[in-house]
Design a protein around this motif. Structure first.
Motif, PDB file in Angstrom:
ATOM      1  N   PHE A 128       0.835  -1.203   0.000  1.00  0.00           N
ATOM      2  CA  PHE A 128       0.000   0.000   0.000  1.00  0.00           C
ATOM      3  C   PHE A 128       0.874   1.259   0.000  1.00  0.00           C
ATOM      4  O   PHE A 128       0.629   2.189  -0.751  1.00  0.00           O
ATOM      5  CB  PHE A 128      -0.935  -0.023   1.219  1.00  0.00           C
ATOM      6  CG  PHE A 128      -1.569   1.305   1.522  1.00  0.00           C
ATOM      7  CD1 PHE A 128      -2.627   1.762   0.755  1.00  0.00           C
ATOM      8  CD2 PHE A 128      -1.097   2.095   2.554  1.00  0.00           C
ATOM      9  CE1 PHE A 128      -3.215   2.992   1.024  1.00  0.00           C
ATOM     10  CE2 PHE A 128      -1.679   3.323   2.829  1.00  0.00           C
ATOM     11  CZ  PHE A 128      -2.735   3.773   2.054  1.00  0.00           C
ATOM     12  N   GLN A 129       1.901   1.277   0.831  1.00  0.00           N
ATOM     13  CA  GLN A 129       2.795   2.433   0.930  1.00  0.00           C
ATOM     14  C   GLN A 129       3.483   2.715  -0.413  1.00  0.00           C
ATOM     15  O   GLN A 129       3.697   3.864  -0.761  1.00  0.00           O
ATOM     16  CB  GLN A 129       3.854   2.206   2.006  1.00  0.00           C
ATOM     17  CG  GLN A 129       3.312   2.151   3.423  1.00  0.00           C
ATOM     18  CD  GLN A 129       2.854   3.497   3.928  1.00  0.00           C
ATOM     19  OE1 GLN A 129       1.750   3.943   3.634  1.00  0.00           O
ATOM     20  NE2 GLN A 129       3.710   4.147   4.674  1.00  0.00           N
ATOM     21  N   LYS A 130       3.830   1.655  -1.141  1.00  0.00           N
ATOM     22  CA  LYS A 130       4.511   1.803  -2.435  1.00  0.00           C
ATOM     23  C   LYS A 130       3.567   2.256  -3.539  1.00  0.00           C
ATOM     24  O   LYS A 130       3.962   2.999  -4.433  1.00  0.00           O
ATOM     25  CB  LYS A 130       5.153   0.474  -2.852  1.00  0.00           C
ATOM     26  CG  LYS A 130       6.319   0.057  -2.004  1.00  0.00           C
ATOM     27  CD  LYS A 130       6.833  -1.303  -2.464  1.00  0.00           C
ATOM     28  CE  LYS A 130       7.861  -1.841  -1.486  1.00  0.00           C
ATOM     29  NZ  LYS A 130       8.266  -3.214  -1.841  1.00  0.00           N
ATOM     30  N   GLN A 131       2.331   1.791  -3.490  1.00  0.00           N
ATOM     31  CA  GLN A 131       1.423   2.000  -4.612  1.00  0.00           C
ATOM     32  C   GLN A 131       0.416   3.138  -4.439  1.00  0.00           C
ATOM     33  O   GLN A 131      -0.179   3.566  -5.415  1.00  0.00           O
ATOM     34  CB  GLN A 131       0.636   0.714  -4.891  1.00  0.00           C
ATOM     35  CG  GLN A 131       1.490  -0.406  -5.401  1.00  0.00           C
ATOM     36  CD  GLN A 131       0.658  -1.631  -5.755  1.00  0.00           C
ATOM     37  OE1 GLN A 131      -0.511  -1.752  -5.402  1.00  0.00           O
ATOM     38  NE2 GLN A 131       1.289  -2.558  -6.458  1.00  0.00           N
ATOM     39  N   ALA A 132       0.217   3.618  -3.225  1.00  0.00           N
ATOM     40  CA  ALA A 132      -0.835   4.612  -2.995  1.00  0.00           C
ATOM     41  C   ALA A 132      -0.267   5.873  -2.352  1.00  0.00           C
ATOM     42  O   ALA A 132       0.750   5.836  -1.672  1.00  0.00           O
ATOM     43  CB  ALA A 132      -1.920   4.016  -2.105  1.00  0.00           C
ATOM     44  N   SER A 133      -0.943   6.969  -2.577  1.00  0.00           N
ATOM     45  CA  SER A 133      -0.533   8.233  -1.953  1.00  0.00           C
ATOM     46  C   SER A 133      -1.496   8.647  -0.848  1.00  0.00           C
ATOM     47  O   SER A 133      -1.309   9.681  -0.228  1.00  0.00           O
ATOM     48  CB  SER A 133      -0.459   9.337  -3.011  1.00  0.00           C
ATOM     49  OG  SER A 133      -1.722   9.520  -3.614  1.00  0.00           O
ATOM     50  N   GLY A 134      -2.510   7.850  -0.623  1.00  0.00           N
ATOM     51  CA  GLY A 134      -3.487   8.142   0.421  1.00  0.00           C
ATOM     52  C   GLY A 134      -4.479   7.004   0.521  1.00  0.00           C
ATOM     53  O   GLY A 134      -4.334   5.991  -0.158  1.00  0.00           O
ATOM     54  N   HIS A 135      -5.470   7.187   1.359  1.00  0.00           N
ATOM     55  CA  HIS A 135      -6.476   6.149   1.550  1.00  0.00           C
ATOM     56  C   HIS A 135      -7.806   6.811   1.854  1.00  0.00           C
ATOM     57  O   HIS A 135      -7.878   8.003   2.131  1.00  0.00           O
ATOM     58  CB  HIS A 135      -6.077   5.214   2.688  1.00  0.00           C
ATOM     59  CG  HIS A 135      -5.681   5.932   3.940  1.00  0.00           C
ATOM     60  ND1 HIS A 135      -6.597   6.461   4.800  1.00  0.00           N
ATOM     61  CD2 HIS A 135      -4.459   6.248   4.425  1.00  0.00           C
ATOM     62  CE1 HIS A 135      -5.962   7.069   5.788  1.00  0.00           C
ATOM     63  NE2 HIS A 135      -4.670   6.953   5.583  1.00  0.00           N
ATOM     64  N   SER A 136      -8.836   6.001   1.806  1.00  0.00           N
ATOM     65  CA  SER A 136     -10.159   6.532   2.152  1.00  0.00           C
ATOM     66  C   SER A 136     -10.423   6.241   3.620  1.00  0.00           C
ATOM     67  O   SER A 136      -9.560   5.744   4.325  1.00  0.00           O
ATOM     68  CB  SER A 136     -11.230   5.878   1.269  1.00  0.00           C
ATOM     69  OG  SER A 136     -11.512   4.569   1.726  1.00  0.00           O
ATOM     70  N   GLY A 137     -11.616   6.493   4.050  1.00  0.00           N
ATOM     71  CA  GLY A 137     -11.993   6.207   5.425  1.00  0.00           C
ATOM     72  C   GLY A 137     -12.853   4.967   5.525  1.00  0.00           C
ATOM     73  O   GLY A 137     -13.514   4.745   6.525  1.00  0.00           O
ATOM     74  N   THR A 138     -12.843   4.152   4.472  1.00  0.00           N
ATOM     75  CA  THR A 138     -13.646   2.936   4.456  1.00  0.00           C
ATOM     76  C   THR A 138     -12.750   1.740   4.739  1.00  0.00           C
ATOM     77  O   THR A 138     -11.748   1.542   4.068  1.00  0.00           O
ATOM     78  CB  THR A 138     -14.363   2.776   3.102  1.00  0.00           C
ATOM     79  OG1 THR A 138     -15.162   3.939   2.877  1.00  0.00           O
ATOM     80  CG2 THR A 138     -15.248   1.552   3.074  1.00  0.00           C
ATOM     81  N   PHE A 139     -13.118   0.961   5.746  1.00  0.00           N
ATOM     82  CA  PHE A 139     -12.324  -0.198   6.127  1.00  0.00           C
ATOM     83  C   PHE A 139     -13.190  -1.144   6.951  1.00  0.00           C
ATOM     84  O   PHE A 139     -14.361  -0.875   7.188  1.00  0.00           O
ATOM     85  CB  PHE A 139     -11.067   0.225   6.905  1.00  0.00           C
ATOM     86  CG  PHE A 139     -11.356   0.914   8.205  1.00  0.00           C
ATOM     87  CD1 PHE A 139     -11.394   0.209   9.394  1.00  0.00           C
ATOM     88  CD2 PHE A 139     -11.594   2.287   8.243  1.00  0.00           C
ATOM     89  CE1 PHE A 139     -11.672   0.843  10.599  1.00  0.00           C
ATOM     90  CE2 PHE A 139     -11.867   2.937   9.439  1.00  0.00           C
ATOM     91  CZ  PHE A 139     -11.903   2.211  10.627  1.00  0.00           C
ATOM     92  N   SER A 140     -12.601  -2.256   7.372  1.00  0.00           N
ATOM     93  CA  SER A 140     -13.336  -3.265   8.137  1.00  0.00           C
ATOM     94  C   SER A 140     -12.649  -3.563   9.459  1.00  0.00           C
ATOM     95  O   SER A 140     -11.450  -3.346   9.600  1.00  0.00           O
ATOM     96  CB  SER A 140     -13.434  -4.572   7.334  1.00  0.00           C
ATOM     97  OG  SER A 140     -14.105  -4.363   6.124  1.00  0.00           O
ATOM     98  N   PHE A 141     -13.440  -4.102  10.388  1.00  0.00           N
ATOM     99  CA  PHE A 141     -12.866  -4.590  11.640  1.00  0.00           C
ATOM    100  C   PHE A 141     -13.755  -5.697  12.189  1.00  0.00           C
ATOM    101  O   PHE A 141     -14.920  -5.822  11.825  1.00  0.00           O
ATOM    102  CB  PHE A 141     -12.654  -3.462  12.658  1.00  0.00           C
ATOM    103  CG  PHE A 141     -13.912  -2.809  13.182  1.00  0.00           C
ATOM    104  CD1 PHE A 141     -14.460  -3.188  14.404  1.00  0.00           C
ATOM    105  CD2 PHE A 141     -14.518  -1.787  12.478  1.00  0.00           C
ATOM    106  CE1 PHE A 141     -15.595  -2.569  14.893  1.00  0.00           C
ATOM    107  CE2 PHE A 141     -15.655  -1.158  12.961  1.00  0.00           C
ATOM    108  CZ  PHE A 141     -16.199  -1.554  14.178  1.00  0.00           C
ATOM    109  N   TYR A 142     -13.154  -6.519  13.034  1.00  0.00           N
ATOM    110  CA  TYR A 142     -13.864  -7.615  13.689  1.00  0.00           C
ATOM    111  C   TYR A 142     -13.987  -7.281  15.168  1.00  0.00           C
ATOM    112  O   TYR A 142     -12.995  -6.929  15.802  1.00  0.00           O
ATOM    113  CB  TYR A 142     -13.081  -8.930  13.572  1.00  0.00           C
ATOM    114  CG  TYR A 142     -12.965  -9.470  12.168  1.00  0.00           C
ATOM    115  CD1 TYR A 142     -13.883 -10.405  11.694  1.00  0.00           C
ATOM    116  CD2 TYR A 142     -11.931  -9.074  11.333  1.00  0.00           C
ATOM    117  CE1 TYR A 142     -13.770 -10.924  10.415  1.00  0.00           C
ATOM    118  CE2 TYR A 142     -11.812  -9.590  10.048  1.00  0.00           C
ATOM    119  CZ  TYR A 142     -12.732 -10.513   9.598  1.00  0.00           C
ATOM    120  OH  TYR A 142     -12.622 -11.021   8.329  1.00  0.00           O
ATOM    121  N   ILE A 143     -15.206  -7.389  15.707  1.00  0.00           N
ATOM    122  CA  ILE A 143     -15.355  -7.221  17.147  1.00  0.00           C
ATOM    123  C   ILE A 143     -15.318  -8.596  17.800  1.00  0.00           C
ATOM    124  O   ILE A 143     -15.551  -9.616  17.140  1.00  0.00           O
ATOM    125  CB  ILE A 143     -16.638  -6.449  17.539  1.00  0.00           C
ATOM    126  CG1 ILE A 143     -17.905  -7.227  17.207  1.00  0.00           C
ATOM    127  CG2 ILE A 143     -16.673  -5.086  16.896  1.00  0.00           C
ATOM    128  CD1 ILE A 143     -19.140  -6.610  17.843  1.00  0.00           C
TER     129      ILE A 143
END
Length: 155
Positions: free
Chosen positions: A61-76
């Protein structure tokens, strides 16, 4: 050859483009802030955000992107009941299947977007009843953290 938008629709798109950079910047900042908060939350099992070093493809991700969105996942921690109770006690995050607006949205993929996927395939894909997908909006991030904290207190 296709649908032709109305003059009003074109106006709305043009108007929205003027603040898109500001909205996406805040969406990104808030998303990473919430991901870091969730990573420290004892009732969270795992956070999947490419901006976190714990993400399996963080270096790529660090190599290919210059930023990210605020959409992601998590497990509770827990299962279906804990997940539903958590979402039902949120006041700012709105439960929705279509993510990515300026407001904070949240969903349970196993019973919403991926409900038609056979259960055995969902397990292979990691789409369990404790997986939550979130799209962090541009609201005040302290309010968002407080909202999540309130939801966690209820499970």
């Amino acid at each position: 050859m296709g649908i032709i938008p109305s003059a009003f629709d074109c106006y709305q798109v043009n108007r929205g483009l003027k603040t898109l950079d500001l909205r996406m910047r805040q969406h990104s900042i808030n998303g990473l802030t919430i991901a870091k908060y969730l990573q420290k939350q004892p009732k969270v099992e795992k956070v999947l955000h490419p901006g976190l070093k714990s993400h399996p493809q963080h270096e790529l991700f660090q190599k290919q992107a210059s930023g990210h969105s605020g959409t992601f996942s998590f497990y509770i921690k827990g299962g279906s009941e804990e997940t539903k109770t958590f979402l039902n006690n949120l006041k700012i995050f709105t439960t929705a299947e279509s993510l990515g607006g300026y407001e904070s949205l949240i969903e349970i993929p196993s019973i919403m977007t991926h409900a038609s996927v056979p259960p055995e395939h969902r397990v292979v894909l990691g789409i369990t009843d404790n997986l939550i997908r979130v799209s962090v909006g541009i609201e005040d991030v302290e309010d968002l953290v407080a909202d999540l904290e309130f939801g966690f207190q209820k499970i």
